[in-house]
Design a protein around this motif. Sequence first.
Motif, PDB file in Angstrom:
ATOM      1  N   CYS A 111       0.828  -1.214   0.000  1.00  0.00           N
ATOM      2  CA  CYS A 111       0.000   0.000   0.000  1.00  0.00           C
ATOM      3  C   CYS A 111       0.857   1.256   0.000  1.00  0.00           C
ATOM      4  N   ASP A 112       2.138   1.100  -0.373  1.00  0.00           N
ATOM      5  CA  ASP A 112       3.077   2.225  -0.496  1.00  0.00           C
ATOM      6  C   ASP A 112       3.325   2.936   0.830  1.00  0.00           C
ATOM      7  N   GLU A 113       3.247   2.211   1.933  1.00  0.00           N
ATOM      8  CA  GLU A 113       3.491   2.801   3.253  1.00  0.00           C
ATOM      9  C   GLU A 113       4.933   2.567   3.670  1.00  0.00           C
ATOM     10  N   THR A 114       5.586   3.636   4.128  1.00  0.00           N
ATOM     11  CA  THR A 114       6.910   3.496   4.729  1.00  0.00           C
ATOM     12  C   THR A 114       6.739   3.159   6.209  1.00  0.00           C
ATOM     13  N   ALA A 115       7.848   2.916   6.879  1.00  0.00           N
ATOM     14  CA  ALA A 115       7.780   2.607   8.309  1.00  0.00           C
ATOM     15  C   ALA A 115       7.199   3.762   9.103  1.00  0.00           C
ATOM     16  N   ILE A 116       7.530   4.992   8.712  1.00  0.00           N
ATOM     17  CA  ILE A 116       7.013   6.137   9.458  1.00  0.00           C
ATOM     18  C   ILE A 116       5.523   6.346   9.186  1.00  0.00           C
ATOM     19  N   HIS A 117       5.042   5.994   7.982  1.00  0.00           N
ATOM     20  CA  HIS A 117       3.606   5.996   7.711  1.00  0.00           C
ATOM     21  C   HIS A 117       2.885   5.103   8.721  1.00  0.00           C
ATOM     22  N   LEU A 118       3.403   3.888   8.888  1.00  0.00           N
ATOM     23  CA  LEU A 118       2.760   2.916   9.771  1.00  0.00           C
ATOM     24  C   LEU A 118       2.828   3.346  11.228  1.00  0.00           C
ATOM     25  N   ALA A 119       3.946   3.947  11.642  1.00  0.00           N
ATOM     26  CA  ALA A 119       4.070   4.414  13.022  1.00  0.00           C
ATOM     27  C   ALA A 119       3.045   5.499  13.327  1.00  0.00           C
ATOM     28  N   VAL A 120       2.849   6.412  12.390  1.00  0.00           N
ATOM     29  CA  VAL A 120       1.867   7.488  12.575  1.00  0.00           C
ATOM     30  C   VAL A 120       0.453   6.922  12.571  1.00  0.00           C
ATOM     31  N   LYS A 121       0.164   6.015  11.644  1.00  0.00           N
ATOM     32  CA  LYS A 121      -1.181   5.434  11.571  1.00  0.00           C
ATOM     33  C   LYS A 121      -1.539   4.666  12.837  1.00  0.00           C
ATOM     34  N   CYS A 122      -0.540   4.015  13.440  1.00  0.00           N
ATOM     35  CA  CYS A 122      -0.784   3.215  14.643  1.00  0.00           C
ATOM     36  C   CYS A 122      -0.580   4.010  15.930  1.00  0.00           C
ATOM     37  N   ASN A 123      -0.439   5.347  15.804  1.00  0.00           N
ATOM     38  CA  ASN A 123      -0.278   6.226  16.967  1.00  0.00           C
ATOM     39  C   ASN A 123       0.939   5.875  17.824  1.00  0.00           C
ATOM     40  N   GLN A 124       1.978   5.388  17.194  1.00  0.00           N
ATOM     41  CA  GLN A 124       3.249   5.125  17.883  1.00  0.00           C
ATOM     42  C   GLN A 124       4.105   6.396  17.788  1.00  0.00           C
ATOM     43  N   ILE A 125       3.800   7.359  18.653  1.00  0.00           N
ATOM     44  CA  ILE A 125       4.390   8.695  18.556  1.00  0.00           C
ATOM     45  C   ILE A 125       5.911   8.652  18.728  1.00  0.00           C
ATOM     46  N   GLU A 126       6.377   7.964  19.776  1.00  0.00           N
ATOM     47  CA  GLU A 126       7.816   7.936  20.044  1.00  0.00           C
ATOM     48  C   GLU A 126       8.566   7.247  18.901  1.00  0.00           C
ATOM     49  N   ALA A 127       7.981   6.192  18.363  1.00  0.00           N
ATOM     50  CA  ALA A 127       8.618   5.502  17.239  1.00  0.00           C
ATOM     51  C   ALA A 127       8.674   6.413  16.008  1.00  0.00           C
ATOM     52  N   ALA A 128       7.600   7.150  15.765  1.00  0.00           N
ATOM     53  CA  ALA A 128       7.571   8.068  14.634  1.00  0.00           C
ATOM     54  C   ALA A 128       8.599   9.191  14.808  1.00  0.00           C
ATOM     55  N   LYS A 129       8.722   9.710  16.035  1.00  0.00           N
ATOM     56  CA  LYS A 129       9.707  10.758  16.302  1.00  0.00           C
ATOM     57  C   LYS A 129      11.128  10.225  16.095  1.00  0.00           C
ATOM     58  N   PHE A 130      11.369   8.997  16.548  1.00  0.00           N
ATOM     59  CA  PHE A 130      12.689   8.400  16.353  1.00  0.00           C
ATOM     60  C   PHE A 130      12.995   8.219  14.867  1.00  0.00           C
ATOM     61  N   LEU A 131      12.024   7.744  14.099  1.00  0.00           N
ATOM     62  CA  LEU A 131      12.227   7.548  12.660  1.00  0.00           C
ATOM     63  C   LEU A 131      12.487   8.884  11.962  1.00  0.00           C
ATOM     64  N   MET A 132      11.790   9.948  12.398  1.00  0.00           N
ATOM     65  CA  MET A 132      12.026  11.268  11.823  1.00  0.00           C
ATOM     66  C   MET A 132      13.458  11.724  12.090  1.00  0.00           C
ATOM     67  N   GLU A 133      13.937  11.511  13.305  1.00  0.00           N
ATOM     68  CA  GLU A 133      15.312  11.899  13.653  1.00  0.00           C
ATOM     69  C   GLU A 133      16.329  11.120  12.824  1.00  0.00           C
ATOM     70  N   GLU A 134      16.059   9.821  12.626  1.00  0.00           N
ATOM     71  CA  GLU A 134      16.965   9.001  11.823  1.00  0.00           C
ATOM     72  C   GLU A 134      16.958   9.429  10.360  1.00  0.00           C
ATOM     73  N   ILE A 135      15.793   9.774   9.854  1.00  0.00           N
ATOM     74  CA  ILE A 135      15.681  10.228   8.462  1.00  0.00           C
ATOM     75  C   ILE A 135      16.484  11.508   8.254  1.00  0.00           C
ATOM     76  N   LYS A 136      16.398  12.420   9.228  1.00  0.00           N
ATOM     77  CA  LYS A 136      17.173  13.661   9.148  1.00  0.00           C
ATOM     78  C   LYS A 136      18.665  13.373   9.244  1.00  0.00           C
ATOM     79  N   ARG A 137      19.029  12.501  10.176  1.00  0.00           N
ATOM     80  CA  ARG A 137      20.450  12.204  10.402  1.00  0.00           C
ATOM     81  C   ARG A 137      21.085  11.561   9.168  1.00  0.00           C
ATOM     82  N   ILE A 138      20.368  10.648   8.553  1.00  0.00           N
ATOM     83  CA  ILE A 138      20.916   9.930   7.401  1.00  0.00           C
ATOM     84  C   ILE A 138      20.837  10.769   6.127  1.00  0.00           C
ATOM     85  N   GLY A 139      19.939  11.739   6.108  1.00  0.00           N
ATOM     86  CA  GLY A 139      19.795  12.579   4.921  1.00  0.00           C
ATOM     87  C   GLY A 139      18.820  12.014   3.915  1.00  0.00           C
TER      88      GLY A 139
END
Length: 431
Positions: A111-139
């Motif tokens: 369904c074209d969902e990334t890991a952060i899509h799924l974290a947000v959909k499942c209300n996993q806030i801390e996981a989504a925040k961590f994935l955002m930080e990793e996405i920024k760090r890796i570029g």
Amino acid sequence: MATSSNFEFDEKCSASVISGRSGTNHQEILTLKPEFARELSQDGLTPLHIASAKGHVEIVRELLKVGHDLSVLRGKDGRTALHYAATKGRIQVLKELISTCPECLKEVTTCDETAIHLAVKCNQIEAAKFLMEEIKRIGMMEIVNWKDKDGNAILHLAVFRKQPEIISLLTGHVAIVTGVEMNSKNASGFTPKDVLDFNLHSGGDYRDFTILEKFQQARALKSREIAINSDSPPTEVAKKPSLPLSSSNLWREIMKEIEESSVATQNALMVVAVLIATVTYQATLSPPSGYWSAETRRFQFPINNVDHRKTLLPGEAIMSGDHEVFAVFTIFNGLGFFASMAMISLITSGFPLRAGLRLAILSMTATYVISVVYMSPTDVKTINIVVALVSLLVLVELARFMTWLLKKLGIPVRRTRRRRGCEGGGDHPRV
């Protein structure tokens, strides 16, 4: 066809993964048969998928020793181990998987969902925040603009799920500089601010107003505002600066001015409007000079001009004996009252329990009109007509309120269902 030994390996490793026991059992199985780590169970899951969903970090680490490609191995619905860890909020597992294979962040489901899509959909806030930080760090900031099968970017989903923490990461200065698309449209043509508008009109809460303030600071737009901007080139605006506004354009401009103001400004405006409404309403309850007492006989109002002399009846304002003064007072007081009530109605347009608030505002306005008419020098027939008209308006609004209330009490409303397989929180494999 699978042999009995295969089933023995499957039973031993699956039981060990689910229980979370690491050590000799896993090491023996993976040493004797490392290819087992790549085999899918009847539920379409690998041992790494199960361990990631369960949060067994040590087992995940041991399984990844077989090969880093396991982190991108797809199971049911095209999900990888990172996807299962994101839906369950397993942050330590996310760290292990991303450190082993950063490219797994780009993997998407059927369904074209990334890991952060799924974290947000499942209300996993801390996981989504961590994935955002990793996405920024890796570029890999381009990932935040990727859309799922319904055209929803992460920002759409975070608004719909009322997640101001995620919105802060997506609307901040750093996020905008790195290319987050604030006004991207989904498959239905809605921008994230359109989704917020839907939430507010459906009964928004404090989270929606927090998101609204962040959108105002980031200058997010609705789809219709984007269309207006694109259809109105600067040259045309410059040529026609004095065109009169239509009623729809005037309403749009008023709502835009309210939305662009800060929450603090709206709160201050609300206090002023309520104060004006209170003072003007009180002026009808206690007009200058007061009311003529019911215990007193008919009173000849002492005015020098005979033409203005009037016999007052009990319940009428003494000021009404002077027609001109009373008319000016009533007009100015009415302007203040109706203007303040209009301001209150506009500011509260996105408030929760809007139907009840609208009924209260209209009822209060009706009592004001009846009070002014009753204390004026009018005949009984006129009073009855005014009372009947305003009562009709209140009854219509009462009917709308009762309809809204019945829906809230559980009367089913037909809605179009999305396909179950494409929702982040539904139809997960049992792990």
